[in-house]
Design a protein around this motif. Structure first.
Motif, mmCIF file in Angstrom:
data_model
loop_
_atom_site.group_PDB
_atom_site.id
_atom_site.type_symbol
_atom_site.label_atom_id
_atom_site.label_comp_id
_atom_site.label_asym_id
_atom_site.label_seq_id
_atom_site.Cartn_x
_atom_site.Cartn_y
_atom_site.Cartn_z
ATOM 1 N N PHE A 111 6.361 -2.472 -3.296
ATOM 2 C CA PHE A 111 6.513 -3.552 -4.284
ATOM 3 C C PHE A 111 7.390 -3.152 -5.453
ATOM 4 C CE2 PHE A 111 4.210 -2.689 -8.202
ATOM 5 C CZ PHE A 111 3.469 -1.569 -7.885
ATOM 6 N N LYS A 112 7.541 -1.836 -5.675
ATOM 7 C CA LYS A 112 8.301 -1.402 -6.845
ATOM 8 C C LYS A 112 9.758 -1.842 -6.775
ATOM 9 C CE LYS A 112 5.182 2.240 -8.256
ATOM 10 N NZ LYS A 112 4.184 2.237 -7.173
ATOM 11 N N ASP A 113 10.254 -2.152 -5.561
ATOM 12 C CA ASP A 113 11.620 -2.656 -5.455
ATOM 13 C C ASP A 113 11.828 -3.929 -6.269
ATOM 14 O OD1 ASP A 113 12.641 -0.695 -3.706
ATOM 15 O OD2 ASP A 113 11.833 -1.741 -1.957
ATOM 16 N N GLY A 142 5.279 8.709 -5.741
ATOM 17 C CA GLY A 142 5.810 8.441 -4.416
ATOM 18 C C GLY A 142 6.810 7.306 -4.400
ATOM 19 N N ASP A 143 6.387 6.114 -4.765
ATOM 20 C CA ASP A 143 7.235 4.955 -4.503
ATOM 21 C C ASP A 143 8.183 4.600 -5.640
ATOM 22 O OD1 ASP A 143 6.178 4.587 -1.960
ATOM 23 O OD2 ASP A 143 4.417 3.620 -2.799
ATOM 24 N N THR A 144 7.817 4.932 -6.879
ATOM 25 C CA THR A 144 8.715 4.636 -7.992
ATOM 26 C C THR A 144 10.042 5.362 -7.825
ATOM 27 O OG1 THR A 144 6.820 4.588 -9.465
ATOM 28 C CG2 THR A 144 8.958 4.687 -10.494
ATOM 29 N N VAL A 252 -5.666 -6.281 -6.831
ATOM 30 C CA VAL A 252 -4.455 -5.471 -6.958
ATOM 31 C C VAL A 252 -4.782 -3.979 -6.815
ATOM 32 C CG1 VAL A 252 -2.446 -5.023 -8.421
ATOM 33 C CG2 VAL A 252 -3.644 -7.214 -8.603
ATOM 34 N N PRO A 253 -4.230 -3.328 -5.781
ATOM 35 C CA PRO A 253 -4.384 -1.872 -5.676
ATOM 36 C C PRO A 253 -3.709 -1.227 -6.877
ATOM 37 C CG PRO A 253 -3.459 -2.800 -3.640
ATOM 38 C CD PRO A 253 -3.405 -3.875 -4.673
ATOM 39 N N THR A 254 -4.449 -0.451 -7.645
ATOM 40 C CA THR A 254 -3.988 -0.073 -8.977
ATOM 41 C C THR A 254 -4.045 1.425 -9.217
ATOM 42 O OG1 THR A 254 -4.908 -2.146 -9.779
ATOM 43 C CG2 THR A 254 -4.340 -0.532 -11.430
ATOM 44 N N GLY A 255 -3.028 1.921 -9.906
ATOM 45 C CA GLY A 255 -3.030 3.292 -10.369
ATOM 46 C C GLY A 255 -2.692 3.294 -11.845
ATOM 47 N N ASN A 256 -1.443 2.922 -12.129
ATOM 48 C CA ASN A 256 -0.953 2.951 -13.496
ATOM 49 C C ASN A 256 -1.164 1.641 -14.246
ATOM 50 O OD1 ASN A 256 0.114 4.915 -15.140
ATOM 51 N ND2 ASN A 256 1.852 5.271 -13.788
ATOM 52 N N PHE A 257 -1.789 0.664 -13.606
ATOM 53 C CA PHE A 257 -2.162 -0.599 -14.218
ATOM 54 C C PHE A 257 -0.986 -1.522 -14.515
ATOM 55 C CE2 PHE A 257 -4.466 -3.430 -17.185
ATOM 56 C CZ PHE A 257 -5.669 -3.525 -16.542
ATOM 57 N N GLY A 258 0.218 -1.164 -13.995
ATOM 58 C CA GLY A 258 1.387 -1.979 -14.306
ATOM 59 C C GLY A 258 1.379 -3.312 -13.569
ATOM 60 N N ASP A 259 1.106 -3.238 -12.280
ATOM 61 C CA ASP A 259 1.167 -4.424 -11.448
ATOM 62 C C ASP A 259 0.091 -5.434 -11.874
ATOM 63 O OD1 ASP A 259 2.289 -5.818 -9.381
ATOM 64 O OD2 ASP A 259 1.349 -4.648 -7.782
ATOM 65 N N ILE A 260 -1.098 -4.979 -12.062
ATOM 66 C CA ILE A 260 -2.181 -5.915 -12.413
ATOM 67 C C ILE A 260 -1.993 -6.439 -13.840
ATOM 68 C CG2 ILE A 260 -3.846 -4.146 -13.171
ATOM 69 C CD1 ILE A 260 -5.993 -5.985 -11.718
ATOM 70 N N PRO A 306 -1.603 7.893 -1.827
ATOM 71 C CA PRO A 306 -1.155 8.810 -2.881
ATOM 72 C C PRO A 306 -0.510 8.132 -4.081
ATOM 73 C CG PRO A 306 0.319 8.921 -0.977
ATOM 74 C CD PRO A 306 -0.860 8.115 -0.558
ATOM 75 N N SER A 307 0.031 6.924 -3.905
ATOM 76 C CA SER A 307 0.681 6.281 -5.044
ATOM 77 C C SER A 307 -0.331 5.795 -6.080
ATOM 78 C CB SER A 307 1.528 5.102 -4.568
ATOM 79 O OG SER A 307 2.504 5.571 -3.673
ATOM 80 N N MET A 308 -1.608 5.936 -5.766
ATOM 81 C CA MET A 308 -2.651 5.570 -6.728
ATOM 82 C C MET A 308 -3.472 6.782 -7.138
ATOM 83 S SD MET A 308 -3.520 2.187 -4.609
ATOM 84 C CE MET A 308 -5.207 2.031 -5.103
ATOM 85 N N ASP A 309 -2.969 7.985 -6.844
ATOM 86 C CA ASP A 309 -3.686 9.212 -7.224
ATOM 87 C C ASP A 309 -3.332 9.567 -8.657
ATOM 88 O OD1 ASP A 309 -4.776 9.235 -4.753
ATOM 89 O OD2 ASP A 309 -3.571 10.880 -3.969
ATOM 90 N N PRO A 385 -2.343 2.260 3.466
ATOM 91 C CA PRO A 385 -3.630 2.639 2.852
ATOM 92 C C PRO A 385 -3.857 2.029 1.460
ATOM 93 C CG PRO A 385 -2.535 4.558 3.799
ATOM 94 C CD PRO A 385 -1.558 3.432 3.879
ATOM 95 N N HIS A 386 -2.786 1.835 0.669
ATOM 96 C CA HIS A 386 -2.956 1.247 -0.667
ATOM 97 C C HIS A 386 -3.425 -0.200 -0.539
ATOM 98 C CE1 HIS A 386 0.075 4.373 -0.675
ATOM 99 N NE2 HIS A 386 -0.352 4.682 -1.892
ATOM 100 N N SER A 387 -2.750 -0.930 0.351
ATOM 101 C CA SER A 387 -3.126 -2.324 0.567
ATOM 102 C C SER A 387 -4.557 -2.394 1.093
ATOM 103 C CB SER A 387 -2.161 -2.966 1.562
ATOM 104 O OG SER A 387 -0.819 -2.696 1.186
ATOM 105 N N ALA A 407 -0.252 -6.595 -0.969
ATOM 106 C CA ALA A 407 0.101 -5.525 -0.033
ATOM 107 C C ALA A 407 1.277 -4.797 -0.647
ATOM 108 C CB ALA A 407 0.447 -6.090 1.333
ATOM 109 N N THR A 408 1.016 -3.590 -1.183
ATOM 110 C CA THR A 408 1.990 -2.951 -2.056
ATOM 111 C C THR A 408 3.018 -2.105 -1.305
ATOM 112 O OG1 THR A 408 0.328 -1.244 -2.445
ATOM 113 C CG2 THR A 408 0.548 -2.955 -4.114
ATOM 114 N N ALA A 409 2.737 -1.736 -0.074
ATOM 115 C CA ALA A 409 3.735 -0.972 0.693
ATOM 116 C C ALA A 409 3.654 -1.330 2.169
ATOM 117 C CB ALA A 409 3.540 0.534 0.509
ATOM 118 N N HIS A 410 4.737 -1.043 2.864
ATOM 119 C CA HIS A 410 4.825 -1.264 4.312
ATOM 120 C C HIS A 410 4.007 -0.176 5.024
ATOM 121 C CE1 HIS A 410 6.628 -1.630 8.301
ATOM 122 N NE2 HIS A 410 7.210 -2.752 7.895
#
Ligand SMILES: *Cc1c(COP(=O)(O)O)cnc(C)c1O
Length: 462
Positions: A111-113, A142-144, A252-260, A306-309, A385-387, A407-410
């Protein structure tokens, strides 16, 4: 539109300045002074319109005079032409009232794209206009990193430096960062975890001499322009499911709280979003903070998502700022406490405000794998796994309103976890088919600010 710092002690900026600056000079994050609201009739009329048109309508009022209508429309068109689906962010269905928002059709399959492609175009416009160069720097779980590299590689006015935690990103993620051949791309593997990488990036921003010397600019999820780009798909998804005539919930699968946090902005703009559910893996600081009122980072535990670790959730500061009635001094005090004793207690009033805005849940490793297995069996869909963390937590929050899980990643970005859970190895889309044949190019660095800074100076002058 003016932007203020969450710590209340940095100059107010316009959109373009806030985008170029990233982190405020007082250590805070920029937020808009006010959130413009949709006229409901106008919102209804956007239903079924192309993604780019909705994006223009959502983004323009926040941009103010920084870019003309035409400049913004051009940037949006170029940014989303690379998303390989005519709807850009299509919905799939998981159950009678549960939908999946597929945010993984962009060049790096995450989704970061959506945010990074746009910010790349806006930086390009802005720097060219000013005759300036910048060094884009970011820490990535990872994804950023790959999203930034895809967005900035080959641009003339920027170098892009990405710090990723050595050994803690998937092979696909790493190769997406280390195989691009553009000379302005610099991938650095830091000996440490994501929080260490993020801390070094923050340190570099707080070293004003260095920051100015290399024209440092952040495109991490703290950058307001990224949050803003992410508001758009909440609007298109809600409209597709009947908004503004009915309310929609999101998980929203969340790590850094940006998306949510972007979802909460869509809600403040007047999109009828009911619940916004935070879904964490076992690195569950946000879930614990909402349950107990104690924001207490623990060590980061590696997971299959891992993108939410993450244990220090940067964008949560924006939610705190709102929950404390936009009292920058109070937020600065909390952040001071976090530095001094490693955590802080959220006041009762702020906690109530947060709980009103957000629900939460967590999925451990077994829950995540089990959700990938069941979703494949029941709905025929492969989840990354994030989704899957999102789908598991969403399942605990289903109600009368349609639920949309992001669904944040393929799945093909995390083939081992998906294959272990389903017996199917997801295939990379054709445009990434040669990823494992290309040579890799990256530099290992110690978790040491001085060493990282000299390397960067060397590289960008080369
Ligand atoms: C970055 C990322 C997340 C977490 O997003 P935040 O904005 O940090 O909350 C979730 N899933 C994937 C696949 C990601 O890349």
């Amino acid at each position: 539109m003016r932007y203020v710092s969450t710590r209340g002690a940095a100059p107010e900026l316009d959109f373009e300045e806030a985008m170029l600056t990233g982190l405020a000079h007082d250590g805070g994050l920029y937020v808009p002074e006010t959130v413009p609201e949709f006229d409901l009739g106008e919102l209804a009329a956007l239903a079924g319109r192309p993604y780019e048109e909705v994006a223009q309508r959502v983004i323009a009022p926040f941009v103010g005079d920084s870019f003309s209508r035409e400049e913004l429309a051009g940037a949006i068109a170029r940014a989303y032409a690379g998303i390989n689906h005519p709807a850009r962010a299509p919905l799939a269905q998981l159950g009678p009232n549960h939908f999946l928002l597929e945010l993984f059709h962009g060049p790096t399959l995450a989704f970061k794209d959506f945010a990074m492609q746009l910010i790349g175009q806006l930086f390009e416009l802005s720097l060219k206009r000013r005759g300036r160069r910048a060094t884009i720097i970011g820490a990535t779980s990872g994804d950023t990193g790959s999203a930034a590299i895809e967005a900035f590689a080959g641009l003339e006015a920027v170098d892009v430096v990405i710090l990723f935690p050595d050994g803690r990103v998937s092979a696909v993620q790493r190769r997406q960062m280390t195989t691009p051949a553009a000379a302005n791309v610099h991938a650095l593997a830091i000996e440490g975890d994501f929080d260490a990488a993020q801390a070094r990036v923050k340190d570099m921003f707080n070293d004003f001499a260095f920051r100015d010397a290399v024209g440092l600019a952040a495109v991490n999820s703290i950058n307001w322009a990224r949050v803003l780009a992410q508001v758009v798909y909440y609007v298109t998804a809600a409209l597709s499911l009947g908004a503004p005539h009915r309310s929609i919930d999101f998980t929203v699968p969340t790590g850094n709280f940006g998306d949510i946090y972007a979802g909460s902005i869509a809600r403040r703009m007047g999109v009828p979003i009911g619940r916004l559910v935070i879904a964490t893996n076992r690195n569950d600081i946000l879930h614990r903070a909402l349950e107990t009122g104690e924001y207490a980072p623990q060590g980061v535990a590696p997971t299959i998502s891992p993108s939410m670790d993450i244990q220090v959730s940067s964008n949560f500061e924006r939610a705190l700022f709102d929950a404390y009635d936009r009292d920058g001094a109070a937020v600065a005090q909390l952040m001071q406490e976090q530095r001094a004793r490693g955590g802080f207690r959220i006041s009762q009033g702020a906690l109530e405000a947060l709980r009103e805005g957000f629900a939460s849940g967590r999925a451990d490793e077994a829950d995540t794998a089990d959700t990938i297995t069941r979703t494949h069996r029941d709905a025929g869909l492969l989840l990354c796994p994030h989704s899957a963390v999102g789908v598991k937590v969403a399942g605990e929050h289903l109600g009368a309103a349609p639920m949309v899980t992001l669904a944040t990643a393929h799945p093909a970005k995390f083939p081992d976890a998906v294959e272990a859970a389903t017996g199917h190895r997801p295939e990379l889309p054709a445009r990434l088919a040669d990823l494992f044949d290309l040579p890799e190019r990256f530099t290992r660095v110690p978790d040491d600010m001085g060493a990282i800074q000299s390397l960067i100076r060397e590289r960008i002058s080369a």
